[in-house]
Design a protein around this motif. Structure first.
Motif, PDB file in Angstrom:
ATOM      1  N   LYS A 196      28.296 -48.631 -10.072  1.00 32.13           N
ATOM      2  CA  LYS A 196      29.495 -48.379  -9.259  1.00 32.13           C
ATOM      3  C   LYS A 196      30.311 -47.301  -9.941  1.00 32.13           C
ATOM      4  O   LYS A 196      30.639 -47.427 -11.121  1.00 32.13           O
ATOM      5  N   PRO A 197      30.642 -46.213  -9.221  1.00 31.18           N
ATOM      6  CA  PRO A 197      31.469 -45.153  -9.833  1.00 31.18           C
ATOM      7  C   PRO A 197      32.820 -45.702 -10.269  1.00 31.18           C
ATOM      8  O   PRO A 197      33.371 -46.603  -9.633  1.00 31.18           O
ATOM      9  N   ALA A 198      33.361 -45.169 -11.342  1.00 24.71           N
ATOM     10  CA  ALA A 198      34.654 -45.612 -11.865  1.00 24.71           C
ATOM     11  C   ALA A 198      35.774 -44.770 -11.289  1.00 24.71           C
ATOM     12  O   ALA A 198      35.630 -43.561 -11.116  1.00 24.71           O
ATOM     13  N   GLY A 199      36.881 -45.396 -10.993  1.00 25.21           N
ATOM     14  CA  GLY A 199      38.069 -44.672 -10.566  1.00 25.21           C
ATOM     15  C   GLY A 199      37.853 -43.807  -9.345  1.00 25.21           C
ATOM     16  O   GLY A 199      37.351 -44.256  -8.333  1.00 25.21           O
ATOM     17  N   VAL A 224      32.153 -39.264 -15.375  1.00 23.13           N
ATOM     18  CA  VAL A 224      32.691 -38.181 -16.189  1.00 23.13           C
ATOM     19  C   VAL A 224      31.540 -37.445 -16.888  1.00 23.13           C
ATOM     20  O   VAL A 224      30.612 -38.071 -17.381  1.00 23.13           O
ATOM     21  N   HIS A 225      31.599 -36.140 -16.906  1.00 21.11           N
ATOM     22  CA  HIS A 225      30.607 -35.267 -17.547  1.00 21.11           C
ATOM     23  C   HIS A 225      29.235 -35.296 -16.862  1.00 21.11           C
ATOM     24  O   HIS A 225      28.240 -34.912 -17.468  1.00 21.11           O
ATOM     25  N   GLN A 226      29.171 -35.761 -15.620  1.00 16.68           N
ATOM     26  CA  GLN A 226      27.899 -35.713 -14.889  1.00 16.68           C
ATOM     27  C   GLN A 226      27.580 -34.259 -14.578  1.00 16.68           C
ATOM     28  O   GLN A 226      28.433 -33.535 -14.076  1.00 16.68           O
ATOM     29  N   PRO A 227      26.364 -33.803 -14.852  1.00 18.78           N
ATOM     30  CA  PRO A 227      25.999 -32.440 -14.446  1.00 18.78           C
ATOM     31  C   PRO A 227      25.976 -32.373 -12.916  1.00 18.78           C
ATOM     32  O   PRO A 227      25.384 -33.238 -12.279  1.00 18.78           O
ATOM     33  N   PRO A 228      26.638 -31.395 -12.313  1.00 16.12           N
ATOM     34  CA  PRO A 228      26.631 -31.304 -10.854  1.00 16.12           C
ATOM     35  C   PRO A 228      25.204 -31.162 -10.315  1.00 16.12           C
ATOM     36  O   PRO A 228      24.344 -30.551 -10.951  1.00 16.12           O
ATOM     37  N   LEU A 229      24.977 -31.759  -9.154  1.00 15.91           N
ATOM     38  CA  LEU A 229      23.684 -31.643  -8.490  1.00 15.91           C
ATOM     39  C   LEU A 229      23.606 -30.280  -7.805  1.00 15.91           C
ATOM     40  O   LEU A 229      24.622 -29.706  -7.420  1.00 15.91           O
ATOM     41  N   ILE A 230      22.400 -29.769  -7.642  1.00 16.96           N
ATOM     42  CA  ILE A 230      22.191 -28.462  -7.038  1.00 16.96           C
ATOM     43  C   ILE A 230      22.064 -28.650  -5.521  1.00 16.96           C
ATOM     44  O   ILE A 230      21.168 -29.358  -5.072  1.00 16.96           O
TER      45      ILE A 230
END
Length: 144
Positions: free
Chosen positions: A137-140, A56-62
């Motif tokens: 590990k990513p959540a959900g 959650v709230h990760q800045p998107p990668l370019i």
């Protein structure tokens, strides 16, 4: 007064234990004075598919190279395509509305100064092996 001596003694013990701990670095066993060969910078494709967000709230990668994008106090090359009044014409994702808020959540007409230097948070995607082991590990639903 006695408490200060106990705290000082404990602090001295921790510092002395830390001095004997083995320090490792990403340089490996290479001594500081040795000549260091720098690994080549990983190539970033000109365009690629977007990667899934991991949290959650990760800045998107370019998903494109930023080699020719100029960002300095007087010019932000990212806004040439991603600004609110230009993204429809270019097809690029729009800058998030949160980037137009100051630290008091007041809406501004331009990108907030604290969000102006995009590459502080957003980084280009590159297919590179991790430098250190990662067990995250990513959540959900994230990471899909």
């Amino acid at each position: 007064m006695k408490g200060k001596y106990v705290v000082s003694a404990l602090l001295a013990a921790v510092v002395s234990l830390a001095a004997f701990a083995e320090v490792t670095s990403l340089r490996g066993a290479q001594e500081i004075g040795d000549t260091n060969t720098v690994a080549p910078i990983k190539p970033v494709p000109k365009m690629q598919d977007k990667l899934a967000l991991e949290y959650v709230h990760q800045p998107p990668l370019i998903p494109h190279s930023t080699e020719m994008v100029q960002i300095n106090p007087s010019n932000n090359g990212c806004l040439q395509c991603h600004d609110v009044d230009k993204y429809r014409r270019t097809g690029a994702p729009r800058v998030s509305p949160t980037h137009y808020m100051d630290s008091n959540n007041k809406i501004l007409s331009d990108v907030a100064p604290r969000r102006y230097f995009c590459l502080q948070c957003h980084v280009p995607q590159a297919d590179a092996a991790p430098l250190v082991e990662n067990t995250f590990k990513p959540a959900g639903k994230f990471g899909q």
